[in-house]
Scaffold this active site. Structure first.
Site, PDB file in Angstrom:
ATOM      1  N   SER A  87       0.976  -1.162  -0.081  1.00  0.00           N
ATOM      2  CA  SER A  87       0.046  -0.101   0.039  1.00  0.00           C
ATOM      3  C   SER A  87       0.804   1.157   0.005  1.00  0.00           C
ATOM      4  CB  SER A  87      -0.821  -0.041   1.242  1.00  0.00           C
ATOM      5  OG  SER A  87      -0.148   0.075   2.454  1.00  0.00           O
ATOM      6  N   THR A 189      -0.366   3.135   3.954  1.00  0.00           N
ATOM      7  CA  THR A 189       0.144   4.372   4.326  1.00  0.00           C
ATOM      8  C   THR A 189       1.314   4.375   5.478  1.00  0.00           C
ATOM      9  OG1 THR A 189      -1.996   5.532   4.140  1.00  0.00           O
ATOM     10  CG2 THR A 189      -0.446   6.610   5.116  1.00  0.00           C
ATOM     11  N   THR A 207       1.752   7.245   0.325  1.00  0.00           N
ATOM     12  CA  THR A 207       0.792   5.973  -0.113  1.00  0.00           C
ATOM     13  C   THR A 207       0.426   5.587  -1.441  1.00  0.00           C
ATOM     14  OG1 THR A 207      -1.349   5.038   0.852  1.00  0.00           O
ATOM     15  CG2 THR A 207      -1.187   7.291   0.157  1.00  0.00           C
ATOM     16  N   ARG A 217      -8.801   8.474  -8.148  1.00  0.00           N
ATOM     17  CA  ARG A 217      -9.159   8.764  -6.712  1.00  0.00           C
ATOM     18  C   ARG A 217      -8.073   9.234  -5.841  1.00  0.00           C
ATOM     19  NH1 ARG A 217      -7.399   6.651  -1.458  1.00  0.00           N
ATOM     20  NH2 ARG A 217      -8.842   6.793  -0.069  1.00  0.00           N
ATOM     21  N   VAL A 218      -8.208  10.183  -5.041  1.00  0.00           N
ATOM     22  CA  VAL A 218      -7.164  10.587  -4.036  1.00  0.00           C
ATOM     23  C   VAL A 218      -7.562  10.676  -2.501  1.00  0.00           C
ATOM     24  CG1 VAL A 218      -5.752  12.945  -3.351  1.00  0.00           C
ATOM     25  CG2 VAL A 218      -6.191  12.292  -5.905  1.00  0.00           C
ATOM     26  N   THR A 240      -3.824   7.398   9.568  1.00  0.00           N
ATOM     27  CA  THR A 240      -3.775   6.181   8.410  1.00  0.00           C
ATOM     28  C   THR A 240      -5.213   5.447   8.573  1.00  0.00           C
ATOM     29  OG1 THR A 240      -2.925   3.897   8.369  1.00  0.00           O
ATOM     30  CG2 THR A 240      -3.506   4.718  10.596  1.00  0.00           C
ATOM     31  N   GLY A 241      -5.487   4.880   7.484  1.00  0.00           N
ATOM     32  CA  GLY A 241      -7.023   4.397   7.396  1.00  0.00           C
ATOM     33  C   GLY A 241      -7.742   4.850   5.997  1.00  0.00           C
TER      34      GLY A 241
END
Length: 333
Positions: A87, A189, A207, A217-218, A240-241
């Site tokens: 990731s 991340t 990431t 997508r961002v 993060t997440g």
């Protein structure tokens, strides 16, 4: 002089004496506390287990004379270059079109910052983000413009889709169902925060974003105030997440503001996780929602907190390097 006057005079001097002793004792305690807190510098914290070698690299950079911004850049580059970190950077899982797209940002103690989003073909987006910060009047470059800028600065374009990630993408295509998988098995991340010997703060975040996302997508990671934020008078935070949830709440900036109001780093992280939970408990994203924050303040205190269990973070200070578990609100179902 009457006995009454003598008593009042003696009592007054006695009170003054006690007040002086108390004030001196309080100053000694305050001084002791300050010394204790100052001993925890320099300090580096970073998200997830792959943040451990990253923090060690950042520490090594500091010891070799590098500055704080050099250290956080060098640190997160370790994760960016590791094909086993699915990731972050090279080897990251692609979007639904099979393209690896990268997001990153970096910030220094003067609140200078640089960011790139939807960048393709460049192994180290954090280094491009630093170039944006230092060599342009802008904060963020995106997509083709970010790539053209990187190439103009001498970065090499290369294929970031490894065979392993390609096979996973081809398997996903069989059903083509998009559902974010953000849990204890998917450590997305890397966010890194650094407090140097002078008490100055620096941060970086990078990431490859959510696997199988829509092309273009961002997430939160390149957004100053969402994925990363610092105020050199207060502290720093990184997220993060699920990026959408962090963006909706300006997560990292809000953690820093909680520290400004007097909360410890751990308390500040918890406060914003609770806020995200309240805003999302009836949201369509709730079934797979995971968010976590790390934070550090100017005194070298640090902490982390996540919505669900499983979030850990790396710490490197004068005691060495180690992993620590963050507090959390709930277990995974």
């Amino acid at each position: 002089m009457s006995d009454r006057r003598k008593f009042i005079k003696t009592a007054a001097f006695g009170t003054m004496g006690l007040a002086t002793v108390y004030a001196c004792q309080q100053k000694k305690e305050e001084k002791k506390d300050v010394v204790k807190k100052e001993l925890n510098k320099p300090l580096i914290i970073s998200t997830w287990k792959h943040g451990l070698p990253a923090a060690e690299k950042a520490w090594e950079t500091l010891n070799n004379g590098g500055g704080g911004i050099d250290a956080v850049e060098a640190g997160v580059m370790i994760s960016e270059a590791d094909p086993n970190e699915r990731s972050v950077g090279y080897g990251g899982l692609p979007d639904r079109e099979g393209k690896v797209t990268l997001d990153a940002c970096i910030m220094n103690s003067n609140s200078d910052c640089g960011s790139v989003s939807f960048l393709q073909g460049i192994k180290h987006p954090i280094s491009v983000a630093r170039k944006v910060m230092e060599e342009t009047p802008h904060v963020m470059l995106s997509g083709k413009g970010a790539l053209n800028f990187a190439l103009s600065k001498g970065f090499k374009e290369e294929n970031l889709l490894t065979e392993k990630s390609k096979k996973d993408w081809e398997k996903w295509l069989e059903k083509s169902k998009y559902k974010p998988v953000i849990n204890i098995e998917n450590h997305d991340t890397i966010g890194m925060l650094l407090l140097d010997e002078n008490g100055d703060l620096f941060g970086a975040c990078t990431t490859s974003g959510a696997a199988w996302k829509l092309h273009g997508r961002v997430g939160d990671s390149p957004i100053i105030g969402a994925g990363l934020f610092l105020d050199n008078e207060v502290g720093a935070a990184a997220a993060t997440g699920l990026g959408e949830a962090v963006i909706r709440t300006a997560g990292s900036a809000m953690v820093v503001e909680q520290m400004r109001l007097g909360k410890s780093p751990a308390e500040a992280c918890k406060e914003i996780v609770e806020r995200i939970y309240k805003k999302h408990r009836n949201h369509k994203d709730m079934e797979y929602l995971q968010v976590g924050f790390i934070a550090v303040n100017k005194n070298g205190e640090y902490g982390g907190y996540s919505l669900r269990s499983g979030f850990d973070f790396a710490v490197h200070d004068n005691k060495g390097s180690r992993m620590e578990n963050a507090g959390f609100k709930m277990e995974w179902n």
